[in-house]
Design a protein around this motif. Structure first.
Motif, short mmCIF file in Angstrom:
data_model
loop_
_atom_site.label_atom_id
_atom_site.label_comp_id
_atom_site.label_asym_id
_atom_site.label_seq_id
_atom_site.Cartn_x
_atom_site.Cartn_y
_atom_site.Cartn_z
N UNK A 90 0.84 -1.20 0.00
CA UNK A 90 0.00 0.00 0.00
C UNK A 90 0.87 1.25 0.00
N UNK A 91 1.92 1.25 0.81
CA UNK A 91 2.83 2.40 0.84
C UNK A 91 3.52 2.60 -0.50
N UNK A 92 3.89 1.51 -1.14
CA UNK A 92 4.51 1.59 -2.46
C UNK A 92 3.57 2.25 -3.46
N UNK A 93 2.29 1.87 -3.40
CA UNK A 93 1.30 2.47 -4.30
C UNK A 93 1.11 3.95 -3.98
N UNK A 94 1.06 4.30 -2.71
CA UNK A 94 0.87 5.70 -2.34
C UNK A 94 2.05 6.57 -2.78
N UNK A 110 -7.87 9.74 -2.41
CA UNK A 110 -7.59 8.36 -2.00
C UNK A 110 -6.29 8.28 -1.21
N UNK A 111 -5.28 8.99 -1.67
CA UNK A 111 -3.99 8.97 -0.97
C UNK A 111 -4.13 9.58 0.42
N UNK A 220 -11.17 3.40 0.87
CA UNK A 220 -10.09 2.62 1.47
C UNK A 220 -9.98 1.25 0.81
N UNK A 221 -11.11 0.60 0.57
CA UNK A 221 -11.08 -0.71 -0.08
C UNK A 221 -10.53 -0.59 -1.50
N UNK A 226 -6.14 -1.65 -5.56
CA UNK A 226 -5.13 -1.23 -6.53
C UNK A 226 -3.71 -1.46 -6.01
N UNK A 227 -3.60 -1.76 -4.71
CA UNK A 227 -2.28 -2.07 -4.13
C UNK A 227 -2.00 -3.57 -4.12
#
Length: 290
Positions: A90-94, A110-111, A220-221, A226-227
């Motif tokens: 999730x952090x990588x996607x953000x 979303x971020x 959030x879901x 997407x992560x």
């Protein structure tokens, strides 16, 4: 044992593993549950039903003896609460959602929502109650007030605002920087609706009204999906256990975790939130984002 039929609760997985027979759902009818000192119906009955459970003293992982329909219905809930997801994907996607100034409002929203949820181990209810009125924006922190009481409020713990701290190790994961950009991008939208002191989170779709708790949960879901996280297994409420478990794995003292999440007893964290992290590939925030 009679319990609320409340599948989103973190204790539900442990309860279901103790079942020795199919649970019985008690149909909702007038005054099936009342206050002990009066005849008034308990308010919990306005949004849930009760479930009668025959329990064993030992957890049973084998559901082969259950009826096929019951086994299928509850197996996913048992699996959901015995572990939690790894925050790293999730952090990588953000981190990829940069630069902030050129992000569409949807991606920026979303971020922001996921960063706020992770760094505060926040419930969806908490994010929903954040308001702009009397917001304090300083270099060392941003304080956002709550428009109402949250679930954790109790005598001696009545949180009225949420304080977000900068994350200087990686600006792409800084909730304060993301929040400032969000406020800049939504300022003219709030001028149009005449609600400059209203809810912090507004829709990224016209007419940009304040959003409901369900909408925030869907956001959030979506970030989980997407992560690469299984959002059919993990709900929006799983962010609390994922963040708390990550902080614990990074040796953050229990007292800091409990203070951040609003827990009064260490047993609450140990039993319901300190979970095995499923690997996919302030001191609390540093541990979560590091």
């Amino acid at each position: 044992m009679i319990v609320p039929f409340w599948l989103s609760q973190p204790w539900m997985g442990a309860l279901l593993r103790l079942l020795v027979e199919d649970p019985i759902i008690i149909m909702r009818r007038k005054k099936v549950l009342v206050w002990p000192l009066s005849t008034e119906e308990h308010p919990i009955m306005s949004h849930t039903r009760l479930m009668a459970c025959l329990l064993s003293g030992k957890a049973c992982e084998n559901l082969a003896s259950w009826k096929p329909g019951t086994s299928k219905q509850y197996r996913s809930h048992i699996n959901r609460y015995k572990d939690t997801w790894d925050v790293k994907p999730v952090l990588t996607k953000l981190k990829q959602l940069e630069p902030l100034q050129s992000l569409p409002l949807k991606e920026l929203t979303l971020k922001l929502v996921m960063l706020m949820a992770l760094t505060q181990a926040a419930r969806v209810q908490t994010l929903h109650l954040l308001v702009l009125k009397n917001i304090s924006i300083k270099e060392e922190a941003i304080s956002v007030w709550l428009g109402d009481n949250i679930k954790q409020c109790r005598p001696g713990f009545n949180i009225q605002s949420v304080k977000f701290f900068p994350y200087t190790k990686d600006e792409s994961l800084c909730v304060c920087r993301t929040l400032r950009t969000y406020l800049e991008k939504t300022e003219h939208l709030r001028d149009e609706t005449g609600k400059k002191d209203g809810r912090l989170l507004i829709s990224f779709i016209k007419p940009h009204k304040p959003v409901s708790r369900d909408t925030i949960a869907r956001w959030i879901k979506h970030v989980l999906t997407i992560s690469g996280i299984d959002s059919t297994k993990y709900t929006a409420s799983s962010v609390r256990s994922a963040a708390a478990s990550q902080a614990r794995s990074m040796s953050v003292p229990i007292r800091h975790i409990m203070s951040k999440a609003g827990w009064s007893r260490e047993s609450t964290f140990a039993k319901h939130y300190n979970k095995e992290i499923v690997q996919e590939g302030d001191p609390f925030q540093d541990a979560v984002l590091d």
